[in-house]
Structure formats: C-alpha cells, structure tokens
Design a protein around this motif. Sequence first.
Motif, PDB file in Angstrom:
ATOM      1  N   PHE A 222     -10.962  56.496 -11.440  1.00  0.00           N
ATOM      2  CA  PHE A 222      -9.689  57.345 -11.426  1.00  0.00           C
ATOM      3  C   PHE A 222      -8.688  57.271 -12.709  1.00  0.00           C
ATOM      4  O   PHE A 222      -8.083  57.879 -13.097  1.00  0.00           O
ATOM      5  N   PHE A 223      -8.620  55.813 -13.089  1.00  0.00           N
ATOM      6  CA  PHE A 223      -7.621  55.414 -13.967  1.00  0.00           C
ATOM      7  C   PHE A 223      -8.082  56.106 -15.352  1.00  0.00           C
ATOM      8  O   PHE A 223      -7.289  56.481 -16.263  1.00  0.00           O
ATOM      9  N   SER A 224      -9.389  55.826 -15.786  1.00  0.00           N
ATOM     10  CA  SER A 224     -10.055  56.297 -16.836  1.00  0.00           C
ATOM     11  C   SER A 224      -9.825  57.570 -17.039  1.00  0.00           C
ATOM     12  O   SER A 224      -9.633  58.242 -18.262  1.00  0.00           O
ATOM     13  N   SER A 225      -9.807  58.412 -16.103  1.00  0.00           N
ATOM     14  CA  SER A 225      -9.630  60.017 -16.183  1.00  0.00           C
ATOM     15  C   SER A 225      -8.239  60.322 -16.501  1.00  0.00           C
ATOM     16  O   SER A 225      -7.989  61.557 -16.806  1.00  0.00           O
ATOM     17  N   ILE A 226      -7.425  59.692 -16.220  1.00  0.00           N
ATOM     18  CA  ILE A 226      -6.024  59.696 -16.858  1.00  0.00           C
ATOM     19  C   ILE A 226      -5.757  59.138 -17.970  1.00  0.00           C
ATOM     20  O   ILE A 226      -5.173  59.681 -19.039  1.00  0.00           O
ATOM     21  N   SER A 227      -6.095  57.712 -18.207  1.00  0.00           N
ATOM     22  CA  SER A 227      -5.942  56.826 -19.391  1.00  0.00           C
ATOM     23  C   SER A 227      -6.656  57.660 -20.742  1.00  0.00           C
ATOM     24  O   SER A 227      -6.177  57.493 -21.907  1.00  0.00           O
ATOM     25  N   ILE A 228      -7.756  58.403 -20.631  1.00  0.00           N
ATOM     26  CA  ILE A 228      -8.327  58.993 -21.720  1.00  0.00           C
ATOM     27  C   ILE A 228      -7.347  59.847 -22.253  1.00  0.00           C
ATOM     28  O   ILE A 228      -7.348  60.221 -23.532  1.00  0.00           O
ATOM     29  N   LEU A 229      -6.314  60.410 -21.783  1.00  0.00           N
ATOM     30  CA  LEU A 229      -5.326  61.266 -22.365  1.00  0.00           C
ATOM     31  C   LEU A 229      -4.427  60.658 -23.665  1.00  0.00           C
ATOM     32  O   LEU A 229      -4.038  61.234 -24.364  1.00  0.00           O
ATOM     33  N   TRP A 230      -4.197  59.368 -23.275  1.00  0.00           N
ATOM     34  CA  TRP A 230      -3.741  58.569 -24.381  1.00  0.00           C
ATOM     35  C   TRP A 230      -4.731  57.642 -25.242  1.00  0.00           C
ATOM     36  O   TRP A 230      -4.426  57.419 -26.337  1.00  0.00           O
ATOM     37  N   ARG A 231      -5.790  57.206 -24.620  1.00  0.00           N
ATOM     38  CA  ARG A 231      -6.957  56.533 -25.310  1.00  0.00           C
ATOM     39  C   ARG A 231      -7.792  57.438 -26.462  1.00  0.00           C
ATOM     40  O   ARG A 231      -8.040  56.966 -27.381  1.00  0.00           O
ATOM     41  N   GLU A 232      -7.562  58.672 -25.874  1.00  0.00           N
ATOM     42  CA  GLU A 232      -8.231  59.842 -26.824  1.00  0.00           C
ATOM     43  C   GLU A 232      -7.400  60.967 -26.847  1.00  0.00           C
ATOM     44  O   GLU A 232      -7.705  61.995 -25.964  1.00  0.00           O
ATOM     45  N   PRO A 233      -6.183  60.865 -27.613  1.00  0.00           N
ATOM     46  CA  PRO A 233      -5.372  61.886 -27.641  1.00  0.00           C
ATOM     47  C   PRO A 233      -5.661  63.598 -27.874  1.00  0.00           C
ATOM     48  O   PRO A 233      -5.219  64.401 -27.378  1.00  0.00           O
ATOM     49  N   LYS A 360     -17.869  62.060 -20.621  1.00  0.00           N
ATOM     50  CA  LYS A 360     -17.882  63.340 -20.384  1.00  0.00           C
ATOM     51  C   LYS A 360     -17.043  63.977 -19.070  1.00  0.00           C
ATOM     52  O   LYS A 360     -16.226  64.908 -19.133  1.00  0.00           O
ATOM     53  N   ALA A 361     -17.426  63.232 -17.960  1.00  0.00           N
ATOM     54  CA  ALA A 361     -16.555  63.351 -16.760  1.00  0.00           C
ATOM     55  C   ALA A 361     -15.027  63.351 -16.769  1.00  0.00           C
ATOM     56  O   ALA A 361     -14.357  64.258 -16.368  1.00  0.00           O
ATOM     57  N   ALA A 362     -14.722  62.227 -17.360  1.00  0.00           N
ATOM     58  CA  ALA A 362     -13.200  62.118 -18.036  1.00  0.00           C
ATOM     59  C   ALA A 362     -12.689  63.017 -18.581  1.00  0.00           C
ATOM     60  O   ALA A 362     -11.560  63.491 -18.439  1.00  0.00           O
ATOM     61  N   ALA A 363     -13.554  63.276 -19.669  1.00  0.00           N
ATOM     62  CA  ALA A 363     -12.816  64.282 -20.715  1.00  0.00           C
ATOM     63  C   ALA A 363     -12.682  65.987 -19.813  1.00  0.00           C
ATOM     64  O   ALA A 363     -11.790  66.333 -20.220  1.00  0.00           O
ATOM     65  N   LEU A 364     -13.757  66.193 -19.216  1.00  0.00           N
ATOM     66  CA  LEU A 364     -13.728  67.437 -18.556  1.00  0.00           C
ATOM     67  C   LEU A 364     -12.547  67.416 -17.291  1.00  0.00           C
ATOM     68  O   LEU A 364     -12.046  68.572 -16.962  1.00  0.00           O
ATOM     69  N   SER A 365     -12.176  66.302 -16.721  1.00  0.00           N
ATOM     70  CA  SER A 365     -11.119  66.136 -15.728  1.00  0.00           C
ATOM     71  C   SER A 365      -9.986  66.643 -16.567  1.00  0.00           C
ATOM     72  O   SER A 365      -8.998  67.107 -16.112  1.00  0.00           O
ATOM     73  N   ALA A 366      -9.732  66.071 -17.918  1.00  0.00           N
ATOM     74  CA  ALA A 366      -8.577  66.670 -18.718  1.00  0.00           C
ATOM     75  C   ALA A 366      -8.485  67.995 -18.816  1.00  0.00           C
ATOM     76  O   ALA A 366      -7.582  68.623 -18.817  1.00  0.00           O
ATOM     77  N   LEU A 367      -9.738  68.575 -19.231  1.00  0.00           N
ATOM     78  CA  LEU A 367      -9.781  70.142 -19.427  1.00  0.00           C
ATOM     79  C   LEU A 367      -9.332  70.757 -18.056  1.00  0.00           C
ATOM     80  O   LEU A 367      -8.749  71.615 -17.929  1.00  0.00           O
ATOM     81  N   GLY A 368     -10.016  70.001 -17.088  1.00  0.00           N
ATOM     82  CA  GLY A 368      -9.930  70.744 -15.630  1.00  0.00           C
ATOM     83  C   GLY A 368      -8.342  70.629 -15.110  1.00  0.00           C
ATOM     84  O   GLY A 368      -7.950  71.643 -14.358  1.00  0.00           O
ATOM     85  N   LEU A 369      -7.842  69.525 -15.538  1.00  0.00           N
ATOM     86  CA  LEU A 369      -6.458  69.665 -15.251  1.00  0.00           C
ATOM     87  C   LEU A 369      -5.347  70.609 -16.176  1.00  0.00           C
ATOM     88  O   LEU A 369      -4.497  71.250 -15.380  1.00  0.00           O
ATOM     89  N   GLY A 370      -5.941  70.807 -17.109  1.00  0.00           N
ATOM     90  CA  GLY A 370      -5.429  72.051 -17.997  1.00  0.00           C
ATOM     91  C   GLY A 370      -5.611  73.264 -17.314  1.00  0.00           C
ATOM     92  O   GLY A 370      -4.450  74.282 -17.287  1.00  0.00           O
ATOM     93  N   ALA A 371      -6.724  73.491 -17.084  1.00  0.00           N
ATOM     94  CA  ALA A 371      -7.164  74.984 -16.245  1.00  0.00           C
ATOM     95  C   ALA A 371      -6.372  74.977 -14.966  1.00  0.00           C
ATOM     96  O   ALA A 371      -5.957  75.985 -14.721  1.00  0.00           O
ATOM     97  N   GLY A 372      -6.453  73.865 -14.164  1.00  0.00           N
ATOM     98  CA  GLY A 372      -5.670  74.002 -13.111  1.00  0.00           C
ATOM     99  C   GLY A 372      -4.182  74.037 -13.417  1.00  0.00           C
ATOM    100  O   GLY A 372      -3.615  75.012 -12.354  1.00  0.00           O
ATOM    101  N   ALA A 373      -3.571  73.520 -14.323  1.00  0.00           N
ATOM    102  CA  ALA A 373      -2.455  73.850 -14.631  1.00  0.00           C
ATOM    103  C   ALA A 373      -1.813  74.959 -15.104  1.00  0.00           C
ATOM    104  O   ALA A 373      -0.660  75.521 -14.708  1.00  0.00           O
TER     105      ALA A 373
END
Length: 451
Positions: A222-233, A360-373
Amino acid sequence: MKQTDPLSPPPASFADRLGIPAPLFWGFVGLLFFMIGDGVEAGYLAPYLEGHGTSAGNTALLFTIYGVTVSISAWLSGPLSDLWGPKRVMWIGLAIWAVFEVIFLACGVAVNSYPIMLLAYSLRGLGYPLFTYGFLVWIAAATPPRQLGSAAGWFWFAFSGGLPTLGSLFASFAIPVIGEMATFWSSLGMVVFGGLLALLLTREPTGSQRLAAPGTPAKEIFFSSISILWREPKTFVAMVVRTINTSSEYAFLVIMPTFFTKVIGFTLSQWLQLLSIVFLSNILVNLFSGISADKFGHREVVAFGGGIGAAIMVPAFYYVPQMFPGNFMIAAIVGALYGASLAAFVPLSGLVPQICPKEKAAALSALGLGAGASTWVGPAIVTWFESWRGVEGIIWIFSGLYVASALMTMCLTISPEARRYLKKISEREKQKRAAAARGDIAEELSLSKQS
C-alpha cells in the motif's frame, strides 16, 4: 505437407488481430455490459433528483462525495490487486455496487431520503472502480508490451462505451416506456450480468494470483502505491493529467442537462441522445488513439489530440449550440468532436506502465487515483465557481486546465533504464512464444517464472 517453422509465433487469434489480448476477451465484453448498467443513470440522475425536491447544491454535493469515494477506490484497485489478485478485487467491486445500489434506490430515491441517498450512493462509488480498474491492472499484468496501447484502447472503448454512451442511449428509450424509476432498477440487472460474464468466463491465470512478490508485507504494497508519486514524479504528473482528462465530463453531467434543456431548448430525451452521440464518438476514437499511440507516440497523441483538442472543444460545446438554438445536428457535431478530444488521452494507460515497468500496478494506481479524482474534481469546480461567472466561467476554467495538461504531458518521457527493461521483457516474450510453438513446456514455464 507444409512444414511449420518452430521459431515462428503461433497464428494470431481473431481477438489478437483486433488488438485484444485473447485470454481476456470475455473480460472486455463483460466490462462493456457492466459499464452500460453503471451509465444508465448518468444523464438523468441530476435532473431527476432536482425534479423531486433535491436542491442543485445538494445534487452537486452528492456527485462530489461520490467522486471522492470513487477516487479512493480507484487508488485501492492497484495495491489490492497486488495483494489478492485482480479477479478477487473485481468480485468485491461487483458485490459492493449491487448491494448499495439496492439501498440507494429502495431506501433513498424511492422515499426521497437525501441522507440515505448520500450515504448509499457514496458507498456504491467504491464498487465500479474496484471492478474496472482491477481489470485494467489485470490487462497490464497479462498483456505483452507491444500490445499495451491497443489493449488500453479497447479497455476505454468498453468503459466509455457503457458510461455514459450506451447507458444514456438505453435510458433515452427506456424512460418513455417503463418510467424513470424502473429504468434505474434495470441498471442493476445490467451490471450484475456484465460482472458475472467477465468473471465467470475469463480464465486467464494471472488475474487469479497475487501480483506482488511472495512475502511482501501488505503495508509495503500500500505504501509503494503512494510513495511512487514522489519516487517516480512522472507518475504524479500523469495522475494530474488523468484527473483533468475527464473532469469536464463529470462537471457537464451536473450543469449541461439544465443548460441544454432550459437554454438551448432540447427535451430530456434529446439531451440523453446528444450525450450518447458525444460518447459514441469517444469510444470510436478510444480505439483509434490507442492504436495510433503504438505507431506515432503516446505523448504526442495525448498532448495535441487530447490537451489542445479539448481546450478548443470545451468552449465550442458551450458557445456553438447557442449560435444555433434548438439545432440538434449542430450540437451533435460539436459534441462528437468534444468526445473525440477526451478519447485522445487514452494512451496514458499504455504509457504509464512503460514509465514504471517494474511497478505496473502501483503506477496504474496513480492513474486510477487521477481517474477517480476527476469524478469529484469536476462537480467540485461547479460547486466552487458557478457563483463566480456561472456556466461560462466554468467552461473557461476547464479550457485552461486542458492547455496545462498538454504542457505536462510533454514531460512524460520513458527513461533509458525503463526502455532497456522493456526490451528485455519483449525479448523474453518472443522466447516464450517460440518455446510454445516448439512444445517445450519446461522452457516456457522457466521463462514465465523469470517474468
């Protein structure tokens, strides 16, 4: 007798020739029916509630809070798929949608109880992202890199084909025949049918397995799916672009029914048919943009076709129908071009897994977060700014956001390290196909474990 080259890949199936990963074919079909059901209410829930005593402000609040839960659920789809496997996540999403839709309709809408409607509709918002974005993670995990753009195009084809295109079209014909309330209930049957079709007939093994490495703790996933936002800007930038992408769509579902029926002079059925035309264009261009991105570049299609295109077409969708009041054909043409511009953002779903191919899953979580937002950002902009300059002011806010999205998209480059990793994966995929053609099961399993 004709000899077969053992190093050549086996003949492509019909689905593969279309760009659909063959083992996931029924998942795409089921997704379409699921989203038709989810989209039935899209074009008329707001005017229905306002016509039965709910204020415009409370209606916008309902959509905003619903969007917040959608955003949370869209983010959760990635780490939960890593933890439990995409297929189980889709089952959970289907169950949540069905249970809270019953509560929303029977205990909220039927008796006009706004608190129950707010609670049930918000919780129902957890359902469809788990189902749909869980399937998107499944696609990313099971699809070869060479086919990701086309597969993403087909995903969004099915997604927007249902919500709101065919869903609104179905509602426009069903309401005069069976009434508004019965049409709401029909959506439940469509969602359950589509969900069961996808989950019972799709047997691709990757989706039934935990995607994260064995032994990886849940908190780390769960942390990696959030931390990817600053680990991979770049994933953060992609998330913002994806939020902008469909934010105007969800805002328009709040403000445009009244605009087109009260200002332009359309009937409710005409508005629903216009909405269907807008997103019929959208689903067709979804395919075109996904396939084009595989050939011409993901960033270019998103930045120019999506960002700049939408910046032009959002104001056009507002101003042009006012120049030709009551002219359905003119409004349909402009609306179709607006829908096409939103579809040009589709290659983001193929680009982001290439930017972070090891997560891939963590990166798509970021995209999913954007889609949901986008489902709450759009209505929230309506809530915050409608009193400033009315609908016209909101239109220009969105136009400016789309220009910003085009500039941000040009920053989404694939690093040399990621390119090397993708090349390695592609070569391994070729070796697996060659091993399958030779019937060398041991080598094929060995290569699958390395993947």
